[in-house]
Design a protein around this motif. Structure first.
Motif, PDB file in Angstrom:
ATOM      1  N   ILE A 569      43.495  29.643  30.818  1.00 11.68           N
ATOM      2  CA  ILE A 569      42.278  29.373  30.046  1.00 11.68           C
ATOM      3  C   ILE A 569      42.642  28.799  28.682  1.00 11.68           C
ATOM      4  N   ILE A 570      43.630  29.393  28.039  1.00  9.59           N
ATOM      5  CA  ILE A 570      44.063  28.898  26.729  1.00  9.59           C
ATOM      6  C   ILE A 570      44.615  27.480  26.866  1.00  9.59           C
ATOM      7  N   GLY A 571      45.318  27.223  27.967  1.00 10.49           N
ATOM      8  CA  GLY A 571      45.870  25.895  28.185  1.00 10.49           C
ATOM      9  C   GLY A 571      44.815  24.826  28.341  1.00 10.49           C
ATOM     10  N   MET A 572      43.572  25.216  28.638  1.00 11.05           N
ATOM     11  CA  MET A 572      42.488  24.249  28.766  1.00 11.05           C
ATOM     12  C   MET A 572      41.692  24.104  27.476  1.00 11.05           C
ATOM     13  N   GLY A 573      42.226  24.638  26.380  1.00 13.82           N
ATOM     14  CA  GLY A 573      41.630  24.390  25.079  1.00 13.82           C
ATOM     15  C   GLY A 573      40.779  25.504  24.514  1.00 13.82           C
ATOM     16  N   VAL A 574      40.645  26.620  25.227  1.00 12.51           N
ATOM     17  CA  VAL A 574      39.859  27.738  24.703  1.00 12.51           C
ATOM     18  C   VAL A 574      40.705  28.488  23.685  1.00 12.51           C
ATOM     19  N   PRO A 575      40.158  28.765  22.480  1.00 11.26           N
ATOM     20  CA  PRO A 575      40.935  29.503  21.480  1.00 11.26           C
ATOM     21  C   PRO A 575      41.418  30.839  22.019  1.00 11.26           C
ATOM     22  N   GLN A 576      42.551  31.287  21.489  1.00  9.58           N
ATOM     23  CA  GLN A 576      43.249  32.431  22.057  1.00  9.58           C
ATOM     24  C   GLN A 576      42.413  33.708  22.086  1.00  9.58           C
ATOM     25  N   ILE A 577      41.880  34.128  20.933  1.00  5.69           N
ATOM     26  CA  ILE A 577      41.124  35.382  20.888  1.00  5.69           C
ATOM     27  C   ILE A 577      39.865  35.278  21.730  1.00  5.69           C
ATOM     28  N   THR A 578      39.227  34.097  21.739  1.00  9.93           N
ATOM     29  CA  THR A 578      38.032  33.896  22.559  1.00  9.93           C
ATOM     30  C   THR A 578      38.349  34.125  24.025  1.00  9.93           C
ATOM     31  N   ALA A 579      39.479  33.582  24.492  1.00  3.41           N
ATOM     32  CA  ALA A 579      39.872  33.770  25.887  1.00  3.41           C
ATOM     33  C   ALA A 579      40.115  35.242  26.196  1.00  3.41           C
ATOM     34  N   HIS A 580      40.757  35.949  25.286  1.00  2.32           N
ATOM     35  CA  HIS A 580      41.022  37.371  25.505  1.00  2.32           C
ATOM     36  C   HIS A 580      39.719  38.175  25.508  1.00  2.32           C
ATOM     37  N   MET A 581      38.822  37.872  24.602  1.00  2.31           N
ATOM     38  CA  MET A 581      37.533  38.566  24.573  1.00  2.31           C
ATOM     39  C   MET A 581      36.742  38.299  25.844  1.00  2.31           C
ATOM     40  N   PHE A 582      36.839  37.089  26.338  1.00  2.40           N
ATOM     41  CA  PHE A 582      36.110  36.702  27.547  1.00  2.40           C
ATOM     42  C   PHE A 582      36.519  37.588  28.718  1.00  2.40           C
ATOM     43  N   VAL A 583      37.819  37.686  28.980  1.00  2.00           N
ATOM     44  CA  VAL A 583      38.267  38.462  30.146  1.00  2.00           C
ATOM     45  C   VAL A 583      38.080  39.959  29.911  1.00  2.00           C
ATOM     46  N   PHE A 584      38.235  40.401  28.670  1.00  2.00           N
ATOM     47  CA  PHE A 584      38.049  41.828  28.408  1.00  2.00           C
ATOM     48  C   PHE A 584      36.598  42.248  28.635  1.00  2.00           C
ATOM     49  N   TYR A 585      35.667  41.392  28.252  1.00  2.00           N
ATOM     50  CA  TYR A 585      34.248  41.692  28.419  1.00  2.00           C
ATOM     51  C   TYR A 585      33.935  41.971  29.887  1.00  2.00           C
ATOM     52  N   PHE A 586      34.459  41.111  30.774  1.00  3.00           N
ATOM     53  CA  PHE A 586      34.170  41.292  32.195  1.00  3.00           C
ATOM     54  C   PHE A 586      34.947  42.462  32.786  1.00  3.00           C
ATOM     55  N   ALA A 587      36.149  42.719  32.288  1.00  4.25           N
ATOM     56  CA  ALA A 587      36.875  43.910  32.732  1.00  4.25           C
ATOM     57  C   ALA A 587      36.085  45.166  32.376  1.00  4.25           C
ATOM     58  N   MET A 588      35.443  45.137  31.219  1.00  4.48           N
ATOM     59  CA  MET A 588      34.599  46.252  30.784  1.00  4.48           C
ATOM     60  C   MET A 588      33.405  46.422  31.727  1.00  4.48           C
ATOM     61  N   LEU A 589      32.774  45.296  32.107  1.00  3.78           N
ATOM     62  CA  LEU A 589      31.581  45.356  32.945  1.00  3.78           C
ATOM     63  C   LEU A 589      31.882  45.774  34.379  1.00  3.78           C
ATOM     64  N   SER A 590      33.153  45.747  34.767  1.00  2.00           N
ATOM     65  CA  SER A 590      33.496  46.178  36.127  1.00  2.00           C
ATOM     66  C   SER A 590      33.137  47.641  36.359  1.00  2.00           C
ATOM     67  N   ALA A 591      33.005  48.406  35.287  1.00  2.00           N
ATOM     68  CA  ALA A 591      32.661  49.827  35.420  1.00  2.00           C
ATOM     69  C   ALA A 591      31.246  50.031  35.948  1.00  2.00           C
ATOM     70  N   ILE A 592      30.389  48.983  35.884  1.00  2.00           N
ATOM     71  CA  ILE A 592      29.022  49.103  36.405  1.00  2.00           C
ATOM     72  C   ILE A 592      28.786  48.130  37.556  1.00  2.00           C
ATOM     73  N   THR A 593      29.868  47.510  38.080  1.00  2.00           N
ATOM     74  CA  THR A 593      29.732  46.505  39.128  1.00  2.00           C
ATOM     75  C   THR A 593      30.088  47.102  40.484  1.00  2.00           C
ATOM     76  N   PRO A 594      29.189  47.013  41.472  1.00  2.00           N
ATOM     77  CA  PRO A 594      29.529  47.482  42.818  1.00  2.00           C
ATOM     78  C   PRO A 594      30.668  46.652  43.405  1.00  2.00           C
ATOM     79  N   PRO A 595      31.398  47.158  44.396  1.00  2.00           N
ATOM     80  CA  PRO A 595      31.072  48.371  45.160  1.00  2.00           C
ATOM     81  C   PRO A 595      31.612  49.671  44.572  1.00  2.00           C
TER      82      PRO A 595
END
Length: 737
Positions: A569-595
């Motif tokens: 993701i960073i290699g495609m031009g997304v700033p570093q912290i933004t890329a990390h926040m992006f994946v962390f946000y979804f890792a967090m949401l996995s706690a409410i995602t089925p199954p």
């Protein structure tokens, strides 16, 4: 004096009758205190330049921490198994005649399986105790051979004992992870070992091909060369920055922080129209930031808040989903952000303060969206509290002393910019000092209405003298030290297992290959202005984050995705912290995602509700969270603050509120039709992603959303139901929105 003498005799008699469970509990207590004191001692070594011979090098400290933590976890596991067995035996009833005779063949099979499970249950705690002893022996071996293992062994080679100890350490890390967090992470670790082995790697095609490692090399890279399970990022950060804050949380709980938060919540619940529901959100938010575990947060705060919501009339599946969503999001809340802030700071190589700053807007967007979604949901179904009273500000007085250590934490972290380890040390020292003074003022001098007692066996003695008061606070402090160690212990195994996985995947070249493949994804795909394949990359990163997070702690899922996906993701031009926040946000949401949806599973168990129905409501409440991370990409000022943030934050927030209105189907005054909800979705997407065209495309729909909602609030108005709760006149039993 006579009463103290009687208490002493009673205590001696109690010790004389102590059984194996009592002895094991005592060992766990000592190990828990020792682990916390070990961490505090190392923090003092760093902060005050204190010379401690036990760990002259950081890796030596990490090794001692690993062994003590694994031993504590295994002994505590065995203790809990024995305690559960005693509780089960006390509640057991006589077997029925059918159980005794068993005429059907299927009954014989069932009894055979039950007998097998019972036999394993008897052996399991013994195995855990043996593994705890083995953990101490393994790290003792590494400690006594540390110089050779880190220096000459690289040139002269490792001996057979080294390799066997390496295999033992890997086995302990995987087994402790399996026991603490289930089979998923353990399976990933086992698969990474299999993938790295010469029997598998050379036989794989394309991207997955590598030359392979034999078992000796896996033992060396995975542990005995003081790498892998000793990973310099995960275990070093985990044993210092993460540990000090988890231990602070354990000490604060022993001092009554959790009780204070819940007491304030109950008081606030009597003064809000939505009652205790918003308090469940706020308390879970605060505790989630400290604990960093969505599952533990749901279990602890949910055991109080879910029954309170149900008493207010909230349907059971909604009560479970509200608590689950609020608990999951706490990991995004600064300044602690669970443990993610510490890991992210090390991965990105930026200061901790920058990570905290970057996390403010994402956390605000998530929790404001959750609070508004909960508010509209409660109003929609009429689960409001009609008997309101003025908030009693005296409820805050009992916890005012907690503001002092929290103030020290913010001062040292944000203003003085100390390392998290030093800031945590000063915060713990301040908290302990404040509690000694506070307990003397309350217990001896009668300030306030609370009583301070000294627990001696099963007897409580008023701590109304200086001596008893100091003893009571000292016991409370040691209970907190033990609690902090116990809460940290399960994480040690998973951090070691994650270090092993990363070491093996990087050693095989898989991580570099995946990053290169991601960067080379097809061109010409565009959605919301995310062109040249970037949207596909982000979407795949979202799926990976959620999939890795199913059943895993959020930090573990975040680490895996960071290693495998984020470089692309960073290699495609997304700033570093933004890329990390992006994946962390979804890792967090996995706690409410089925199954799996671990937070929802725990919440639904407490609420006695349908798991699938609770998942559905959780996804609706948390729906904006699945869109917000994409807004980081198109509105980078949400992460890297600038003058544009003053515009980007309110318009994206307005778009988030528009999504909430669409998913809930209520605008604060009336139910909405499908076409109106569709218009809200369109306006919300424009407000969140319109910056790719022009800022005006964001501002106009954002203003329209705010205007329509203000009209609903002040012109149309909300009509209070005739009666609150289940008798509100609304049939909630069959409602699915």
């Amino acid at each position: 004096m006579a009463s103290i003498s009687r208490l002493s005799r009673r205590a001696r008699q109690s010790l004389g009758r102590a059984g194996p469970l009592d002895v094991l509990s005592g060992i766990v207590y000592v190990l828990g205190v020792a682990l916390t004191l070990l961490t505090i001692g190392y923090a003092m070594k760093i902060a005050f330049a204190v010379q401690i011979d036990l760990f002259a090098e950081t890796d030596e400290y990490v090794n001692v921490f690993l062994g003590l933590g694994l031993a504590l976890y295994y002994f505590d596991y065995a203790r809990s198994q024995y305690a559960d067995r005693d509780a089960s035996s006390d509640a057991a009833t006589e077997p029925s005649a059918t159980d005794a005779t068993g005429t059907a063949e299927s009954g014989e099979t069932g009894r055979g399986l039950q007998a097998l499970k019972a036999a394993y249950a008897r052996v399991d705690p013994i195995i855990a105790l043996a593994l705890g002893v083995a953990a101490i022996g393994a790290v003792l071996y590494v400690h006594t051979n540390y110089v050779r293992l880190t220096e000459s062994a690289h040139l002269l080679g490792y001996n057979t004992t080294d390799h066997l100890v390496g295999v033992l350490l890997i086995t302990l890390a995987i087994d402790a992870t399996r026991r603490a967090f289930g089979n998923i992470i353990a399976a990933v670790a086992v698969l990474s070992i299999a993938y790295a082995h010469t029997a598998v790697g050379p036989n794989l095609p394309g991207l997955f091909y590598h030359t392979g490692m034999n078992w000796q090399t896996i033992a060396e890279n995975g542990a005995i060369s003081v790498s892998g399970v000793y990973d310099e990022t995960l275990m070093r950060i985990g044993s210092t920055w993460v540990a000090i804050f988890i231990m602070f949380a354990g000490i604060a709980k022993a001092y009554g922080l959790m009780d204070f938060v819940l007491d304030v919540g109950r008081e606030l619940g009597t003064s809000l129209r939505t009652g205790v529901v918003q308090i469940a959100v706020i308390s879970s938010m605060v505790m989630g930031s400290i604990t960093g575990s969505a599952a533990a947060n749901t279990a602890t705060t949910g055991s109080f808040t879910i029954p309170m919501m149900k008493d207010q009339g909230v349907r059971d599946d909604f009560a479970a989903s509200i608590e689950a969503v609020a608990s999951a999001g706490g990991q995004m809340l600064p300044p602690v952000m669970g443990v993610a802030a510490f890991l992210m700071a090390d991965f990105t190589g930026v200061s901790y303060v920058e990570i905290v700053q970057a996390g403010v807007v994402p956390a605000a967007l998530f929790y404001l969206s959750v609070c508004i979604a909960v508010h509209f949901t409660i109003l929609k179904f009429g689960w409001v509290s009609k008997d309101l009273s003025t908030f009693d500000w005296r409820a805050l007085v009992s916890g005012l002393h907690f503001t002092i250590p929290i103030g020290v934490l913010l001062l040292t972290l944000v203003y003085l910019q100390y390392t998290p380890l030093s800031a945590g040390l000063y915060t713990i020292i301040t908290l302990i000092g404040v509690m000694y003074i506070r307990n003397v003022l309350v217990g001896v001098f009668g300030v306030g209405e609370e009583d301070i007692t000294l627990e001696v066996g099963e007897t409580s003695v008023a701590a109304d003298t200086i001596g008893r008061n100091l003893l009571a606070t000292t016991k409370q402090t040691f209970d907190g030290l033990k609690q902090g160690g116990i809460e940290m212990a399960p994480l040690i195994g998973v951090l070691a297992a994650m270090g092993l996985i990363i070491e093996l995947l990087e050693g095989t070249g898989l991580t570099q290959g995946i990053a290169t493949t991601i960067i080379g994804l097809g061109d010409g795909v565009s959605l919301f202005g995310l062109g040249s394949g970037l949207f596909i990359v982000l979407f795949l990163a979202m799926i990976a984050s959620i999939m890795f997070g199913l059943g895993m702690p959020t930090p573990a899922a975040y680490v895996l995705v960071v290693v495998l996906v984020t470089p692309g993701i960073i290699g495609m031009g997304v700033p570093q912290i933004t890329a990390h926040m992006f994946v962390f946000y979804f890792a967090m949401l996995s706690a409410i995602t089925p199954p799996v949806a671990i937070s929802v599973a725990i919440g639904s168990r407490i609420a006695d509700s349908s798991f699938l129905q609770s998942c559905l409501q959780a996804l609706k409440l948390g729906a904006p969270g699945f869109v917000i991370p994409y807004a980081f990409i198109t509105n980078n000022s949400l992460i890297y603050w600038s003058s544009e943030t003053l515009i980007a934050f309110p318009v994206v927030l307005a778009g988030t509120v528009g999504l909430i209105v669409a998913t809930v189907g209520f605008d604060g005054a009336r139910d909405l039709s499908i076409p109106i909800r569709g218009l809200y979705v369109i306006a919300a997407l424009c407000a969140m992603f319109g910056s790719i065209v022009h800022v005006a495309v964001q501002i106009v729909p954002a203003a329209a959303i705010v205007g329509v909602l203000l009209h609903a609030r002040f012109v149309v108005g909300y009509e209070m139901p005739a009666e609150s709760g289940s008798d509100s006149g609304i049939d909630t039993s069959s409602t699915s929105d």
